[in-house]
Design a protein around this motif. Structure first.
Motif, mmCIF file in Angstrom:
data_model
loop_
_atom_site.group_PDB
_atom_site.id
_atom_site.type_symbol
_atom_site.label_atom_id
_atom_site.label_comp_id
_atom_site.label_asym_id
_atom_site.label_seq_id
_atom_site.Cartn_x
_atom_site.Cartn_y
_atom_site.Cartn_z
ATOM 1 N N THR A 314 0.705 -1.319 0.115
ATOM 2 C CA THR A 314 -0.139 -0.278 -0.128
ATOM 3 C C THR A 314 0.885 1.067 0.183
ATOM 4 O O THR A 314 1.828 1.371 -0.070
ATOM 5 N N TYR A 315 0.635 2.081 -0.140
ATOM 6 C CA TYR A 315 0.677 3.980 -0.383
ATOM 7 C C TYR A 315 -0.218 4.801 -0.051
ATOM 8 O O TYR A 315 -1.330 4.516 -1.333
ATOM 9 N N GLU A 316 0.359 5.398 0.938
ATOM 10 C CA GLU A 316 -1.258 6.517 1.338
ATOM 11 C C GLU A 316 -0.532 7.354 0.781
ATOM 12 O O GLU A 316 0.138 8.196 1.160
ATOM 13 N N LYS A 317 -1.310 8.515 0.183
ATOM 14 C CA LYS A 317 -0.878 10.014 -0.680
ATOM 15 C C LYS A 317 -1.270 10.848 0.297
ATOM 16 O O LYS A 317 -1.908 10.525 1.326
ATOM 17 N N ARG A 318 0.183 11.630 0.116
ATOM 18 C CA ARG A 318 0.855 12.652 1.228
ATOM 19 C C ARG A 318 0.639 13.328 1.333
ATOM 20 O O ARG A 318 0.830 14.962 1.763
ATOM 21 N N ARG A 319 0.265 14.604 -0.084
ATOM 22 C CA ARG A 319 0.392 15.577 -0.771
ATOM 23 C C ARG A 319 -0.356 16.037 -1.428
ATOM 24 O O ARG A 319 -1.234 15.493 -1.994
ATOM 25 N N PHE A 323 -7.561 23.314 -1.104
ATOM 26 C CA PHE A 323 -9.453 23.359 -1.032
ATOM 27 C C PHE A 323 -9.463 21.625 -2.231
ATOM 28 O O PHE A 323 -10.598 21.979 -1.750
ATOM 29 N N GLY A 324 -8.906 21.586 -2.006
ATOM 30 C CA GLY A 324 -9.869 20.612 -3.048
ATOM 31 C C GLY A 324 -9.769 19.118 -2.244
ATOM 32 O O GLY A 324 -10.329 18.607 -2.668
ATOM 33 N N GLU A 325 -8.518 18.525 -1.778
ATOM 34 C CA GLU A 325 -8.756 18.110 -0.384
ATOM 35 C C GLU A 325 -8.499 18.142 0.659
ATOM 36 O O GLU A 325 -8.794 17.422 2.078
ATOM 37 N N TYR A 326 -8.301 19.529 1.089
ATOM 38 C CA TYR A 326 -8.138 20.039 2.528
ATOM 39 C C TYR A 326 -8.772 21.006 2.246
ATOM 40 O O TYR A 326 -8.127 22.381 1.251
ATOM 41 N N VAL A 327 -8.855 22.895 3.003
ATOM 42 C CA VAL A 327 -8.480 23.581 3.244
ATOM 43 C C VAL A 327 -8.121 24.369 3.787
ATOM 44 O O VAL A 327 -8.542 23.760 5.390
ATOM 45 N N PRO A 328 -7.115 24.724 3.811
ATOM 46 C CA PRO A 328 -6.199 25.308 5.065
ATOM 47 C C PRO A 328 -7.049 26.477 5.144
ATOM 48 O O PRO A 328 -8.383 27.227 5.002
ATOM 49 N N LEU A 329 -6.632 26.513 6.939
ATOM 50 C CA LEU A 329 -8.420 27.880 7.571
ATOM 51 C C LEU A 329 -9.273 27.891 7.242
ATOM 52 O O LEU A 329 -10.423 28.784 7.703
ATOM 53 N N PRO A 365 5.504 4.110 -6.651
ATOM 54 C CA PRO A 365 4.386 5.439 -6.589
ATOM 55 C C PRO A 365 3.569 6.327 -5.988
ATOM 56 O O PRO A 365 4.596 7.217 -5.066
ATOM 57 N N LEU A 366 2.959 7.221 -6.819
ATOM 58 C CA LEU A 366 2.216 8.349 -7.000
ATOM 59 C C LEU A 366 1.250 8.504 -7.050
ATOM 60 O O LEU A 366 0.571 7.655 -7.511
ATOM 61 N N ILE A 367 0.053 9.646 -6.471
ATOM 62 C CA ILE A 367 -1.131 9.503 -6.360
ATOM 63 C C ILE A 367 -0.667 11.323 -7.008
ATOM 64 O O ILE A 367 -0.999 12.330 -6.118
ATOM 65 N N SER A 368 -1.877 11.386 -8.212
ATOM 66 C CA SER A 368 -2.137 12.397 -9.169
ATOM 67 C C SER A 368 -1.253 13.845 -8.262
ATOM 68 O O SER A 368 -0.478 13.557 -9.556
ATOM 69 N N TYR A 369 -2.143 14.438 -7.558
ATOM 70 C CA TYR A 369 -1.387 16.202 -7.505
ATOM 71 C C TYR A 369 0.065 15.931 -7.566
ATOM 72 O O TYR A 369 1.061 17.065 -7.360
ATOM 73 N N GLU A 370 0.355 14.641 -6.806
ATOM 74 C CA GLU A 370 2.414 14.478 -6.108
ATOM 75 C C GLU A 370 3.130 14.583 -7.547
ATOM 76 O O GLU A 370 4.297 14.619 -7.348
#
Length: 497
Positions: A314-319, A323-329, A365-370
């Motif tokens: 397995t590999y979990e996306k790190r970056r 706003f697409g996967e988290y919202v700062p503040l 492995p990397l996932i999309s944005y990474e």
């Protein structure tokens, strides 16, 4: 200033805005790569002939706004009120470059042209690095990425990454601008032309003389591009159906795109059984991508490798995408952006990179944005990856320039890392490149089904992998030293009243 002077000033500002917009055409989808070699030169002339620091700031603001709002036109509808903040930030990005261009070239001499050929590319790269911070959206719109289709020049990325490509392009544009400045001496023109020729020839020469990286074998990768299917059950069933069609095609691994599974297989034993049976039926492991809530209650995006015996790695996306996967503040901005396309719940980031094994081959492995971050590839290569594989999805931006931009960047990543790169999209442009950036596969966004590509396995290490981001580090040193020197000279000119 008279009426005629004000008119000329606003015409120059309008031209700066237009030139900033036109420079975007060097990127995919237009892909007029040659424009990156000359398109910045007219802006350098405009900044150098601004007549004041204030006017140079205005012109650089408008050029910057034109470039970034045109380049990111595909994302603006998704961010709602945040588009105003994007516009403001976009307008100030090139201001340091514009001000220092005016400082160095308003009264040019051969020495100043040579200095500008070092300082201005350094300032440009420093700004690119700062705006490429993951929380600001990552390294999109980097000038060096325009050269993905130019093999001799593309090889420069193996030496210093996309940052060195950007520096080369800016230096050539500065030289051309100096040669074209009105009212300058012949010596200045020769200095500018010489700068452009020497830098361009050095980049081409490095690429032409660089040997192919050693190849030790190949791996056959089958990619599944199923397209947008909103129902989670139907999406999974379609991926299984397409995967079973590759039986007998000699593939070593089947790769699905990002978010191909909207539920956690660990919670559904029947799903794990079906994945095991599918892997056994096609004779190869299957690399799926899970976008679902885990047993701890947090949503994660995870690459999961299944074989006939079950879960292999397995590999979990790190970056994560801001706003697409988290919202700062989120507590501050969440209410303002409630009706936009932002994430309604923050995903949980992974912690460690992973190496997945397919027989004797090690996949990184990397996932999309990474995929847009070169440091992640370097890290995987240093950990022993033979090939890098990205699971992507650009469903929110179907039919936009985002698809070819992400896919073409894989050519740069491959040359930087010295490893073949494969990108498999759920919905987007899937692609594969060897370690010299030569295209192995290209599947447009509207294509649906399976593609199989023979991917070379390379060994060895590029200078960029060994030395890291030496170009940005050097650029920062030069930029800071220049600012300190100019600030000191300004202080020395101050006289007490």
């Amino acid at each position: 200033m008279g009426a005629a002077g004000r008119v000329r000033r606003w015409v120059a500002r309008g031209v700066a805005l237009l030139l900033g917009c036109l420079l975007v055409l060097a990127f995919p989808a237009p892909a007029l790569w040659w424009l990156a070699w000359v398109g910045l030169a007219p802006l350098v002339v405009l900044f150098a002939r601004a007549g004041s620091y204030r006017e140079a700031g205005w012109r650089s603001c408008l050029a910057s706004a034109g470039f970034f709002l045109t380049f990111f036109h595909w994302v603006l509808p998704q961010v709602g009120l945040l588009a105003l903040a994007v516009a403001v930030v976009a307008a100030v990005v090139w201001v340091p470059f514009g001000l220092l261009t005016y400082q160095l070239l308003r009264e040019p001499s051969p020495g100043r042209v040579a200095l500008a050929g070092v300082v201005l590319p350094s300032v440009w790269v420093s700004v690119e690095v700062v705006r490429s911070w993951e929380r600001l959206g990552g390294p999109w719109g980097i000038l060096g990425l325009t050269q993905w289709q130019v093999p001799p020049v593309l090889d420069v990325a193996a030496l210093g990454g996309m940052w060195l490509l950007s520096a080369v392009l800016v230096a050539v544009n500065v030289g051309l601008a100096a040669a074209a400045l009105p009212g300058v001496s012949r010596a200045v023109r020769f200095s500018g032309a010489g700068l452009a020729v020497v830098v361009a020839a050095s980049a081409l020469g490095y690429g032409l003389l660089r040997a192919d990286p050693a190849m030790t074998g190949t791996i056959r990768v089958a990619g599944v591009q199923a397209g947008v299917i909103h129902d989670p059950g139907q999406r999974f069933a379609r991926h299984v159906e397409l995967t079973r069609t590759v039986r007998g095609r000699g593939q070593d691994v089947v790769v699905w795109g990002q978010s191909s599974m909207a539920f956690d297989p660990a919670r559904r034993p029947d799903t794990v059984t079906l994945l095991r049976e599918t892997a056994a039926a096609v004779g190869s492991d299957v690399l799926v991508n899970v976008d679902a809530r885990g047993t701890d209650g947090r949503i994660r995006k995870t690459a999961q490798q299944y074989g006939a015996g079950g879960l292999v790695g397995t590999y979990e996306k790190r970056r994560l995408v801001p706003f697409g996967e988290y919202v700062p503040l989120r507590s501050l901005l969440g209410g303002l952006l409630r009706d936009t396309g932002i994430a309604d719940e923050d995903r949980a980031p992974g912690v460690e990179p992973s190496i997945l094994r397919v027989g004797a081959v090690r996949l990184g492995p990397l996932i999309s944005y990474e995929s847009v971050f070169p440091d992640l590839r370097r890290e995987l290569v240093r950990r022993g990856a033979d090939v890098t594989v990205v699971q992507g999805s650009l469903t929110s931006f179907h039919g936009t320039w985002a698809h070819p931009v992400q896919a073409s960047a894989e050519a740069i990543r491959a040359v930087e890392s010295g490893r073949s790169a494969v990108l498999v999209e759920l919905d987007g442009t899937s692609a594969a490149f060897d370690a010299r950036g030569r295209r192995l596969a290209w599947l447009p966004p509207d294509a649906r089904g399976i593609f199989v590509v023979e991917v070379p396995i390379h060994e060895g290490s590029t200078p960029y992998v060994r030395w890291g981001d030496w170009v940005p580090a050097t650029a920062f040193v030069i930029t800071v030293a220049t600012l300190v020197l100019l600030g000191s000279r300004a202080l020395l000119r101050i006289r007490p009243r």
